[in-house]
Design a protein around this motif. Sequence first.
Motif, PDB file in Angstrom:
ATOM      1  N   LEU A 137       0.831  -1.213   0.000  1.00 21.57           N
ATOM      2  CA  LEU A 137       0.000   0.000   0.000  1.00 21.57           C
ATOM      3  C   LEU A 137       0.861   1.257   0.000  1.00 21.57           C
ATOM      4  O   LEU A 137       2.004   1.242   0.444  1.00 21.57           O
ATOM      5  CB  LEU A 137      -0.886   0.003   1.256  1.00 21.57           C
ATOM      6  CG  LEU A 137      -1.743  -1.227   1.463  1.00 21.57           C
ATOM      7  CD1 LEU A 137      -2.390  -1.183   2.833  1.00 21.57           C
ATOM      8  CD2 LEU A 137      -2.795  -1.337   0.375  1.00 21.57           C
ATOM      9  N   SER A 138       0.266   2.350  -0.485  1.00 22.19           N
ATOM     10  CA  SER A 138       0.977   3.634  -0.438  1.00 22.19           C
ATOM     11  C   SER A 138       1.010   4.150   0.995  1.00 22.19           C
ATOM     12  O   SER A 138       0.251   3.681   1.854  1.00 22.19           O
ATOM     13  CB  SER A 138       0.252   4.644  -1.319  1.00 22.19           C
ATOM     14  OG  SER A 138      -0.934   5.072  -0.693  1.00 22.19           O
ATOM     15  N   GLY A 139       1.874   5.123   1.240  1.00 24.08           N
ATOM     16  CA  GLY A 139       1.977   5.693   2.578  1.00 24.08           C
ATOM     17  C   GLY A 139       0.654   6.263   3.076  1.00 24.08           C
ATOM     18  O   GLY A 139       0.265   6.064   4.224  1.00 24.08           O
ATOM     19  N   GLY A 140      -0.053   6.978   2.175  1.00 20.02           N
ATOM     20  CA  GLY A 140      -1.331   7.566   2.570  1.00 20.02           C
ATOM     21  C   GLY A 140      -2.351   6.507   2.949  1.00 20.02           C
ATOM     22  O   GLY A 140      -3.070   6.645   3.945  1.00 20.02           O
ATOM     23  N   GLN A 141      -2.369   5.424   2.156  1.00 19.30           N
ATOM     24  CA  GLN A 141      -3.298   4.331   2.473  1.00 19.30           C
ATOM     25  C   GLN A 141      -2.917   3.689   3.801  1.00 19.30           C
ATOM     26  O   GLN A 141      -3.779   3.414   4.641  1.00 19.30           O
ATOM     27  CB  GLN A 141      -3.256   3.286   1.355  1.00 19.30           C
ATOM     28  CG  GLN A 141      -3.869   3.779   0.052  1.00 19.30           C
ATOM     29  CD  GLN A 141      -3.606   2.836  -1.110  1.00 19.30           C
ATOM     30  OE1 GLN A 141      -2.650   2.062  -1.100  1.00 19.30           O
ATOM     31  NE2 GLN A 141      -4.473   2.892  -2.115  1.00 19.30           N
ATOM     32  N   GLN A 142      -1.608   3.477   4.011  1.00 20.79           N
ATOM     33  CA  GLN A 142      -1.165   2.863   5.264  1.00 20.79           C
ATOM     34  C   GLN A 142      -1.580   3.717   6.461  1.00 20.79           C
ATOM     35  O   GLN A 142      -2.040   3.198   7.475  1.00 20.79           O
ATOM     36  CB  GLN A 142       0.356   2.688   5.263  1.00 20.79           C
ATOM     37  CG  GLN A 142       0.835   1.591   4.346  1.00 20.79           C
ATOM     38  CD  GLN A 142       2.305   1.272   4.581  1.00 20.79           C
ATOM     39  OE1 GLN A 142       2.742   1.061   5.704  1.00 20.79           O
ATOM     40  NE2 GLN A 142       3.073   1.245   3.511  1.00 20.79           N
ATOM     41  N   GLN A 143      -1.410   5.048   6.327  1.00 18.19           N
ATOM     42  CA  GLN A 143      -1.720   5.890   7.464  1.00 18.19           C
ATOM     43  C   GLN A 143      -3.221   5.914   7.740  1.00 18.19           C
ATOM     44  O   GLN A 143      -3.645   5.933   8.896  1.00 18.19           O
ATOM     45  CB  GLN A 143      -1.166   7.306   7.255  1.00 18.19           C
ATOM     46  CG  GLN A 143      -1.168   8.181   8.484  1.00 18.19           C
ATOM     47  CD  GLN A 143      -0.302   7.636   9.620  1.00 18.19           C
ATOM     48  OE1 GLN A 143      -0.553   6.515  10.107  1.00 18.19           O
ATOM     49  NE2 GLN A 143       0.681   8.399  10.045  1.00 18.19           N
ATOM     50  N   ARG A 144      -4.033   5.911   6.685  1.00 15.47           N
ATOM     51  CA  ARG A 144      -5.486   5.873   6.913  1.00 15.47           C
ATOM     52  C   ARG A 144      -5.883   4.567   7.593  1.00 15.47           C
ATOM     53  O   ARG A 144      -6.736   4.549   8.495  1.00 15.47           O
ATOM     54  CB  ARG A 144      -6.224   6.034   5.585  1.00 15.47           C
ATOM     55  CG  ARG A 144      -6.317   7.486   5.143  1.00 15.47           C
ATOM     56  CD  ARG A 144      -6.239   7.638   3.653  1.00 15.47           C
ATOM     57  NE  ARG A 144      -7.419   7.118   2.961  1.00 15.47           N
ATOM     58  CZ  ARG A 144      -7.436   6.784   1.665  1.00 15.47           C
ATOM     59  NH1 ARG A 144      -6.347   6.898   0.936  1.00 15.47           N
ATOM     60  NH2 ARG A 144      -8.547   6.349   1.117  1.00 15.47           N
ATOM     61  N   LEU A 167       4.886  11.379   4.755  1.00 13.79           N
ATOM     62  CA  LEU A 167       4.078  11.101   3.563  1.00 13.79           C
ATOM     63  C   LEU A 167       4.557  11.930   2.377  1.00 13.79           C
ATOM     64  O   LEU A 167       5.031  13.056   2.544  1.00 13.79           O
ATOM     65  CB  LEU A 167       2.616  11.451   3.833  1.00 13.79           C
ATOM     66  CG  LEU A 167       1.850  10.546   4.787  1.00 13.79           C
ATOM     67  CD1 LEU A 167       0.492  11.133   5.074  1.00 13.79           C
ATOM     68  CD2 LEU A 167       1.713   9.148   4.232  1.00 13.79           C
ATOM     69  N   ASP A 168       4.401  11.363   1.181  1.00 17.49           N
ATOM     70  CA  ASP A 168       4.623  12.168  -0.024  1.00 17.49           C
ATOM     71  C   ASP A 168       3.583  13.285  -0.033  1.00 17.49           C
ATOM     72  O   ASP A 168       2.447  13.076   0.400  1.00 17.49           O
ATOM     73  CB  ASP A 168       4.459  11.306  -1.275  1.00 17.49           C
ATOM     74  CG  ASP A 168       5.620  10.343  -1.437  1.00 17.49           C
ATOM     75  OD1 ASP A 168       6.682  10.618  -0.848  1.00 17.49           O
ATOM     76  OD2 ASP A 168       5.454   9.323  -2.116  1.00 17.49           O
ATOM     77  N   PRO A 169       3.963  14.457  -0.551  1.00 17.11           N
ATOM     78  CA  PRO A 169       3.061  15.625  -0.478  1.00 17.11           C
ATOM     79  C   PRO A 169       1.652  15.342  -1.009  1.00 17.11           C
ATOM     80  O   PRO A 169       0.672  15.782  -0.399  1.00 17.11           O
ATOM     81  CB  PRO A 169       3.773  16.662  -1.345  1.00 17.11           C
ATOM     82  CG  PRO A 169       5.200  16.289  -1.322  1.00 17.11           C
ATOM     83  CD  PRO A 169       5.257  14.802  -1.163  1.00 17.11           C
TER      84      PRO A 169
END
Lengths: 241, 239
Positions: A137-144, A167-169
């Motif tokens: 998963l992407s960083g944003g998905q992981q954090q959610r 996270l990437d911007p």
Amino acid sequence: MIKIRNLYKNFDELEVLRGVNLEIEPSEKVVIIGPSGSGKSTMLRCMNLLEKPTSGEIIFKDEIINDSHVDINKVRENMGMVFQQFNLFSNLNVLENLTLAPIMRHHLKKDEAENKAIDLLKRIGLPEKANNYPKQLSGGQQQRIAIARALMMDPDLLLFDEPTSSLDPEMVGEVLELMTELAEAGMTMAVVTHEMGFAREVANRILFLDEGLIVEDSYDPNDFFSNPQEERTQQFLSKIL
Amino acid sequence: MVVSLQVIVDFVQNNFIKDDNWKYLANGFSITLQVTFFAFLLGFALGIFLAIIRVACKDLRPSWKTPSGFLINLLSKISNIYITIIRGTPTTVQLLIMFNVILVNLHNLKIVAILTFGLNSAAYMAEIFRSGIQAVSTGEIEAARSLGLSYLQTMSRIVMPQAFRNCLPAFGNEVITLFKETSISGFIGLVDLTRGAGILISKTFRAAPPYFASALIYLIVVLILEQIFHALERRITHD
């Protein structure tokens, strides 16, 4: 909700917190800002005793939780935390990441936990990722998903330790959006962040920490940014805004 | 072609079939496998135990004043000393001490060998497991603890599964080392594969065929072990 009384924290010789006092009421959204090394992450980590206070008291729901007689695991069940590095369990898939704690801590039976997890995944827009592993998963998905994992325990208080800093911007927005949604739903939140836009729009209280002390404590974010009271705050804001 | 085939058949006939010579190697191989297998079980169980004791002592920093803390501290100290001694002395010397001193009254050579190699391997496996445990991200451990999971729950559901995955390659090496190390069993008179080959040579007065045959058997088993560990690694990685 949570009270910090005269909190000191040393790492060997280094004094990181030097007498912090703070009380957070239910439904407050407190954003904690300050230069690096000011002790904001350490203060947050003391709240759920990931760091052990050197002295002082942490009182959560009228209980002094840094007392040796308190079952800290029981306390932590009601206090979620979201980390800068997401820290999803890499040996478990998304569904297992969400259901592990509620099942192990006997909050929910397996099928109840799975239903709740699937509902939460729908709410954060990732129902199709239930069987994926974190690395896929992407960083944003992981954090959610990490936020959803904390929500699985129905915490009374959520602690965010720089949740968007790694996270990437282009992924910061999706995480902030979810946090804003939680804030609007009435969650009590303490957020260490460098996202000043989020602080301005979502926070109802802003703390400015410097050198291990709360220098400024403002209940009016707009006023805080346009008209900071302390000289140290003014210097800091002039550098980052 | 026909001639060379005939040469091979004669060679096998003279060296291994005649007088049931192959049985020295077969029986020895059986002993080698048994000693390896049971030593592995002992080493694995004791190795995990030693690793957990040492990690728990480091993580929890228990007080010497409480009974359970005293026990963990004591066991941790003992396992440190144990690992130092085992890793610091030759296996052959350990085997001879077991045979001639510690287990002098035990006449079952196989059990002496199993205990020696198992206790030896445990020290190495403990270090392998410890490094595997320490490679698990502290962030994931903190995340588990922040959700209310206890230290033991975190160990069993997050740390140990990942540690096992982390150390699988090193662990495969250790099993292969253990298997080959059993070839010193002859020092105490146990007739394993290597010793069986030696006996055969004293019968036929030809050194090359038995030694090369035993070397080939070791090699084939090692190749099989390698395949097993590669398959295991593929199964438990999720990338």
